[in-house]
Design an enzyme around this catalytic site. Sequence first.
Site, PDB file in Angstrom:
ATOM      1  N   GLY A  93     -75.081 -41.374 -70.964  1.00 21.04           N
ATOM      2  CA  GLY A  93     -75.747 -40.222 -71.545  1.00 21.04           C
ATOM      3  C   GLY A  93     -77.013 -40.021 -70.734  1.00 21.04           C
ATOM      4  N   GLY A  95     -80.039 -40.966 -69.544  1.00 18.98           N
ATOM      5  CA  GLY A  95     -80.778 -42.220 -69.621  1.00 18.98           C
ATOM      6  C   GLY A  95     -82.179 -42.162 -69.066  1.00 18.98           C
ATOM      7  N   LYS A 116     -85.708 -35.481 -64.731  1.00 14.82           N
ATOM      8  CA  LYS A 116     -85.235 -36.745 -64.189  1.00 14.82           C
ATOM      9  C   LYS A 116     -86.459 -37.641 -64.014  1.00 14.82           C
ATOM     10  CE  LYS A 116     -82.172 -38.397 -60.459  1.00 14.82           C
ATOM     11  NZ  LYS A 116     -81.424 -37.942 -59.245  1.00 14.82           N
ATOM     12  N   ASP A 128     -85.425 -48.382 -66.789  1.00 10.52           N
ATOM     13  CA  ASP A 128     -86.791 -48.038 -67.195  1.00 10.52           C
ATOM     14  C   ASP A 128     -87.003 -46.541 -67.396  1.00 10.52           C
ATOM     15  OD1 ASP A 128     -86.867 -47.048 -64.606  1.00 10.52           O
ATOM     16  OD2 ASP A 128     -88.252 -48.565 -63.838  1.00 10.52           O
ATOM     17  N   ASP A 263     -69.334 -37.440 -65.135  1.00 12.06           N
ATOM     18  CA  ASP A 263     -70.606 -37.111 -65.780  1.00 12.06           C
ATOM     19  C   ASP A 263     -71.533 -36.355 -64.824  1.00 12.06           C
ATOM     20  OD1 ASP A 263     -70.486 -39.902 -64.691  1.00 12.06           O
ATOM     21  OD2 ASP A 263     -72.649 -39.781 -64.935  1.00 12.06           O
TER      22      ASP A 263
END
Length: 466
Positions: A93, A95, A116, A128, A263
């Site tokens: 998903g 992240g 992003k 992270d 994805d």
Amino acid sequence: MRHEPQPAEYAPDPQIEKVADFLADPVSAADFPQHTLRFRNARWDKAVGLDSLPNEEWVRHFGEFAPLEGNLPQPLALRYHGHQFRSYNPEIGDGRGFLFAQMRDGDGRLLDLGTKGSGTTPYSRTADGRLTLKGGVREILATEMLEALGVNTSKTFSIVETGEALERGDEPSPTRSAVMVRLSHGHIRVGSFQRLMALEENAHLARLVDYCLATYPGPLPPEDAPGRDQPAVILMHQVTQRMADLAASYMVAGFVHGVLNTDNMNITGESFDYGPWRWLPQWDPGFTAAYFDQTGLYAFGRQPEAIRWNLGQFAIALRPLVEAEPLVAALERFGTLYHHAMATRFCWRLGVQPRGLDKDAAIINAAESVMREGRMGPDDFFYRHQGGTNADGAMADALDGYEALGRGHEYWSDGQPETMLIDEVETLWSAIDERDDWAPLYEKVSRIRRMGEALGNPPLPPGHTG
């Protein structure tokens, strides 16, 4: 696409709220220690009415992520699954990114601002949620070059350096951090549909199909297509058209995306999410971009097949809504659509008027032979032969009877093409990394945009939203 963005008034329209209840999770941006504006896309900020923002306001929205007026009150991390190098992964998903805002351009098209490197989300797992500054710089270069070469691509809208020291296994560390905002026509992926199918959320699947048809309109399927009135079938045809053109545009650009997972496949047919990309130094179908692509699954010459495979997964994801036959019929159009897109795009970049699939295919075959035998890259080939010039042997025979487009621009007198090979990418980054010298990057962007002006607008196939 390359079409010059037209000024527009800011027109917020967060349509994603219609499907956010099953497609996304509200999240918050990271609290970064520093916000230094490094890149602002002065070509595209006007297209969504944000060109009048002072830099300090720009950073407040695109570094600190204060909501834009009338837009999403809180960012949304999108949920999806995906095949990653053809292994299904349900644990992914957004992240390290989220959907921040949606607005209309002057033509009424809905555009997304997504991020992003904006921090952790429920899908970050052990990561992270950050982006390296080098990754942001590489994304600028990839999107600018692809846009100039006529590829339907996301645009790098903003880069803000964020003052953190990141540890990365594939970069000398610690390395600088950044947060990026990209402008796209949408962020709905093949993996978005795969997730709903896997979870047997068929009602949500149908709602997502309806949302995509309403939000990203395209033509109806051919008259003889089975099931042509069913929403899932209509969407399958539209996505097939867009993906076939995307595959052709990569090949004509000499571009290797590197990570064509489901994805990373947008149902708008828009290329996005640039990691280990490369441009070909010479024509080589086996050339790979990612060091971790050990089998060459996403090698340059295998990209059309990889994209078609992803379309097959899209068809499978739609099966709860419709029988297989009409979906397969749509998928089987891919090859013909790809070859037509390849021919028209190849002629466009070469600077000649297309004459029909058979004749245009002969040009492509002759050109590939010239590049292979001469160990030449696409950039040099298209520049040297612009308008059908400097051809001999089989190439001259194939070009016989072709009419030049008559491009008049001083770029064609430079003596050499604009390129984006890895050595120059590393040199541009070194200037920033070692001396904090951004001038070479900005100069490169200006030169790329000049090349785009010389090439003009690419051919647009049916079904495009760009």
